[in-house]
Every structure is written in C-alpha cells, then in structure tokens.
Design a protein around this motif. Structure first.
Motif, PDB file in Angstrom:
ATOM      1  N   GLU A   8       0.819  -1.212   0.000  1.00 17.89           N
ATOM      2  CA  GLU A   8       0.000   0.000   0.000  1.00 17.89           C
ATOM      3  C   GLU A   8       0.858   1.270   0.000  1.00 17.89           C
ATOM      4  O   GLU A   8       0.512   2.252  -0.651  1.00 17.89           O
ATOM      5  CB  GLU A   8      -0.931  -0.003   1.213  1.00 17.89           C
ATOM      6  N   ASP A  11       2.017   1.894  -3.443  1.00 16.62           N
ATOM      7  CA  ASP A  11       0.919   2.358  -4.298  1.00 16.62           C
ATOM      8  C   ASP A  11       0.613   3.830  -4.059  1.00 16.62           C
ATOM      9  O   ASP A  11       0.349   4.589  -5.000  1.00 16.62           O
ATOM     10  CB  ASP A  11      -0.335   1.517  -4.049  1.00 16.62           C
ATOM     11  N   ARG A  14       3.302   5.799  -5.682  1.00 16.85           N
ATOM     12  CA  ARG A  14       3.104   5.807  -7.139  1.00 16.85           C
ATOM     13  C   ARG A  14       2.102   6.884  -7.538  1.00 16.85           C
ATOM     14  O   ARG A  14       2.306   7.612  -8.515  1.00 16.85           O
ATOM     15  CB  ARG A  14       2.615   4.434  -7.605  1.00 16.85           C
TER      16      ARG A  14
END
Length: 379
Positions: A8, A11, A14
């Motif tokens: 997570e 992510d 990102r």
C-alpha cells in the motif's frame, strides 16, 4: 498481470509520482524537447516532493526509505511518461546517490546531500570516454597529486545531465591498471572544467547529454570520493543497481507504449473492421503482451532481490540485456501497427522508438552483458 512486489505504501507513492509528472512535466514536454534539457524548475519541484533523496539519510534531507522498491516505483512512473525523464532523474537519485551516500565523509555529506535532495545540486557521473566505450579499465582521464590537490586532465562523453550538472562524479586514472582509478567530485565553476555542446541525439532530446572537458582542473582532496585507487571496485559494486534501474525503465517505457497501441488498434479501422481484430495483428499483440508480462515478472524478482541485498551482477546483466531487447522489439512492432502514422514524430510511438534504441548500448552494451553472463556459465 497481478504483481506481488508492492504494498500500500508503494501504491500511495506511485500516485504521488504520477500526479507530479502530470502537473510538472506533461504541460512543458515540448518546451523541454526544444531546449534539449529538463528545466531546473522540475528538479526543484521533485526535491520539494521528496523524490530525489530516496536513498539519503533523513538528517541530510532525504527520505532514507531503505527499500529499493520505492526507487523502482519512481523509475516506472517516469519511464511510463518518457525515457528521457527517467534517464535524467534516475542518473541523479538512483545512480549517483549510492556514491554520495555510501562513499563520502560526514563533511562531504553535509556539503552536498541537502542540496542533492532539494534539487538545487544536479548531479551526473563521468565514466564514458571518447575512446573507451564500455571499457572502464582503459580510461585516459588522469588525476595527478599536487600538494593537497589533484590536477585533472581529460574528457568524457555521452554524459547525461552533463550540460547543467552542478557536480560530476568523475572517474580518473591515478595509477596503473584497474586498481589505479579514483573518483572525484568535480564541481561547476572549477577553473578548467568546460562543457561541450549538447549532443544532437537520435532520441531523448529532453535529456541533456554533453561532452565534458578537464584542462588542469584543480580538485581539492576534500572532493575525493571513497578511497584513492578504489574507484574501479566502487563502480563495479554499484553497476548492478544502474543496470537494474535501466531494466525497470526499459520494461515500463515499452509497456506504456504498448498500452497506447492497444487503444489505437481498437479505434483504427481498415477494410471495415478494427485493425486489431485481424488475426495477424491479434497474434502479434498477444506475443507483445506476453513478452512484457514475462519480462516484468523477472525484473520484479530482481528488484525484490536487490531490496534484500541479494541481486547478483549476473542477474542484473541478464535483466538489462533482456529488457533492452524486448523493449526495442515491442516498440518496433507498435510502430508497424500504427502504419505510416507510426513514423511521424507527432505520435508518441515514433518518439519512443527513437528513444529506446540506446538502451542496447548504455549501462554497458548488450554485448558486454552477454559476456558477463557467458563467463558465469564457465565459457
């Protein structure tokens, strides 16, 4: 393809990188291509976003995540936009960073790393020479001791960020053979340090690439990086990370172009149907998607191994060589699927095709990568 490499936190990171690229780079892409460099404002914004100091300790302004997967996420997202963006910024945060974090003194860290993280100090690395190519042991740039200083003479070429770098990590000969190489931090403004023209490359115009010249450049001993005559070993120890970063760039640049091509072949029609529905094109695309997925799986394994401190030089060479070949094959096929439009610079696929070709040459040519793998086979 389902990937298990990231969690997570990766992510969320990102998403922040993607927002940074969309806000800071995309609106000025054409301007950067015309100027043949990525503006300093991008570097400063990357610094404010905390993107440049992923490997730098917090006390010097970095994030010190201690997890190479964050580097990989950043490279993936930059490469998905363009090879030039990925190569320019990754030279700084992924290639130069380990030298400046792992080999420097406390005084050097305090002097360079805060500005390195903020984007105020742009870095480059000067290995390649006009006559040397991939043969680092044959470099001719020299450094001769003069009191407490060193006098550097020679030249480097194909240096990414070379035109606007504030600090260049320069490999120079201080003795004989592989053991006679030392690394020096040559800083902008040192008398005798000259930059050549921005090189007119086939692709990646946004990445400023230039020749560097050193004529009796006086470099203080306080700018020696690592041990005297320890430069070759230092470079060999850090080349696997450079090659892994190159592999990540290759895969995700090609994947982004392929994704755009898939959308194109669903919209483009010929003979009354989508061109992607023709059996030959369908089979071609099936092969391309499979090549990207298989390559991603191997590169993910290499990233995980490197994050755990277990990546070998041989696997890094395999990843760099294989992904460069795959990227070029995939994007070349995408150009073919676009037809005549694929040969127009206004289409991203054409620019990507030009941008990708150098990846079989840089970070050690693919021929050198095959030599490394071949030696490991006992051949």
């Amino acid at each position: 393809m389902r990937r298990t490499l990231y969690g997570e936190d990766h992510d969320a990171f990102r998403a922040s990188v993607r927002e940074f690229v969309g806000r800071t780079v995309v609106p000025r892409q054409e301007e950067f291509a015309e100027r043949r460099l990525i503006g300093r404002e991008v570097w400063l914004e990357a610094g404010r976003q905390g993107l440049l100091g992923l490997e730098v300790p917090e006390e010097y302004g970095g994030g010190a995540a201690g997890d190479y997967r964050f580097n990989a996420v950043l490279i993936e997202e930059l490469a998905a936009h363009s090879m030039a963006l990925a190569s320019s910024l990754a030279i700084h945060f992924d290639i130069c960073a380990p030298y400046l974090v792992e080999l420097t003194t406390d005084e050097q860290k305090k002097r360079w790393l805060p500005r390195f993280c903020s984007g105020e100090l742009i870095t480059a690395i000067g290995m390649t020479e006009p006559s040397g190519g991939s043969d680092l042991a044959a470099l001719r740039t020299t450094a001769v001791r003069d009191g407490d200083d060193w006098i550097v003479n020679g030249s480097k070429t194909f240096i990414t960020n070379g035109f606007q770098a504030d600090l260049v990590i320069v490999a120079a000969r201080t003795g004989q053979g592989k053991k006679g190489i030392t690394l020096f931090a040559v800083e902008a403004g040192m008398p005798g340090f000259q930059r050549g023209r921005k090189l007119d490359k086939v692709g990646q115009p946004e990445a400023d690439t230039s020749e560097l010249f050193f004529e009796n450049v006086r470099v203080p001993s306080a700018n020696v990086i690592g041990e005297i005559d320890g430069g070759f070993v230092a470079m060999m120890e850090r080349l696997p990370q450079e090659r892994l970063g190159s592999a990540v760039t290759n895969v995700f640049h090609a994947a982004a172009v392929l994704e755009e091509t898939l959308a194109y072949v669903k919209e483009r029609r010929a003979f009354g149907q989508q061109i992607g529905s023709f059996q030959y094109n369908k089979f071609t695309l099936a092969d391309l998607v499979t090549k990207i997925d298989v390559s991603t799986a191997f590169v993910d394994q290499c990233v995980a191994a490197h994050a755990d401190g277990e990546l070998t030089a041989v696997d890094a060479a395999k990843a760099k060589m294989w992904t460069a070949e795959v990227q070029n094959a995939v994007i070349d096929a995408c150009v073919q699927l676009y037809g005549g439009y694929g040969y127009m610079r206004e289409y991203r696929v054409a620019r990507a095709w030009m941008d990708a070709r150098v990846t079989r040459i840089w970070a050690g040519s693919n021929e050198i990568m095959r030599e490394i793998v071949g030696r490991d086979l006992g051949l």
